[in-house]
Enzyme design. Structure first.
Site, mmCIF file in Angstrom:
data_model
loop_
_atom_site.group_PDB
_atom_site.id
_atom_site.type_symbol
_atom_site.label_atom_id
_atom_site.label_comp_id
_atom_site.label_asym_id
_atom_site.label_seq_id
_atom_site.Cartn_x
_atom_site.Cartn_y
_atom_site.Cartn_z
ATOM 1 N N GLU A 92 72.255 47.983 -121.006
ATOM 2 C CA GLU A 92 71.357 47.939 -122.160
ATOM 3 C C GLU A 92 71.314 49.331 -122.752
ATOM 4 O O GLU A 92 71.500 50.332 -122.054
ATOM 5 C CB GLU A 92 69.966 47.458 -121.780
ATOM 6 C CG GLU A 92 69.231 48.383 -120.858
ATOM 7 C CD GLU A 92 67.892 47.832 -120.417
ATOM 8 O OE1 GLU A 92 66.956 48.645 -120.305
ATOM 9 O OE2 GLU A 92 67.782 46.621 -120.170
ATOM 10 N N TYR A 104 80.254 52.229 -126.157
ATOM 11 C CA TYR A 104 80.375 50.945 -125.485
ATOM 12 C C TYR A 104 81.265 49.983 -126.272
ATOM 13 O O TYR A 104 82.080 49.268 -125.684
ATOM 14 C CB TYR A 104 78.996 50.333 -125.228
ATOM 15 C CG TYR A 104 78.119 51.234 -124.388
ATOM 16 C CD1 TYR A 104 78.620 51.927 -123.291
ATOM 17 C CD2 TYR A 104 76.780 51.425 -124.707
ATOM 18 C CE1 TYR A 104 77.830 52.761 -122.527
ATOM 19 C CE2 TYR A 104 75.968 52.258 -123.946
ATOM 20 C CZ TYR A 104 76.506 52.921 -122.864
ATOM 21 O OH TYR A 104 75.720 53.754 -122.112
#
Length: 141
Positions: A92, A104
């Site tokens: 997260e 990411y």
């Protein structure tokens, strides 16, 4: 890398957030499912349970950000997870952390969910957490 050093790097990397205390790092590292990927200028901390790998954090000293260390740490996390037979990875990230989101996404992670108002900033404002996931290829013995 000792808990004090991890806490110092984390505090420098995230000056607007709640700093993790050395005791929190000690507790995480004492867990047999947790693993550390250290670097002179940062670290990745993850955990693997039941075929799933969770990236708990990547922290890089501010003066070394943007030099590929985060990418190297993300790769080290994935390799460590694969060696522990993880088939999927998840994480997260704060919705306002554009550099991390870019890291990411470049690493092949896809947004898979959102937690509204999950993070609370020092000023009391709320930020969503974005959930990302990626399929891994576990290393076979």
């Amino acid at each position: 890398m000792k808990a004090d050093a991890l806490a110092a790097i984390y505090a420098a990397a995230f000056p607007d957030g709640r700093a993790w205390q050395p005791s929190e790092f000690d507790a995480l590292l004492a867990d047999r499912f947790t693993f550390l990927c250290p670097h002179l200028s940062g670290f990745a901390l993850g955990r693997c349970i039941a075929g799933e790998a969770e990236l708990l954090t990547i922290a890089v000293m501010p003066q070394h950000q943007g030099n590929g260390i985060g990418q190297a740490l993300l790769l080290a996390f994935e390799q460590q997870a694969e060696s522990r037979e993880a088939t999927d990875a998840f994480l997260e990230v704060a919705a306002d952390n554009a550099p991390a989101i870019s890291l990411y996404q470049r690493g092949g992670y896809c947004e898979s969910g959102r937690r509204r108002g999950y993070y609370t900033a020092m000023d009391g404002s709320k930020t969503d957490a974005l959930l990302f996931s990626k399929a891994l290829k576990p290393t076979l013995p």
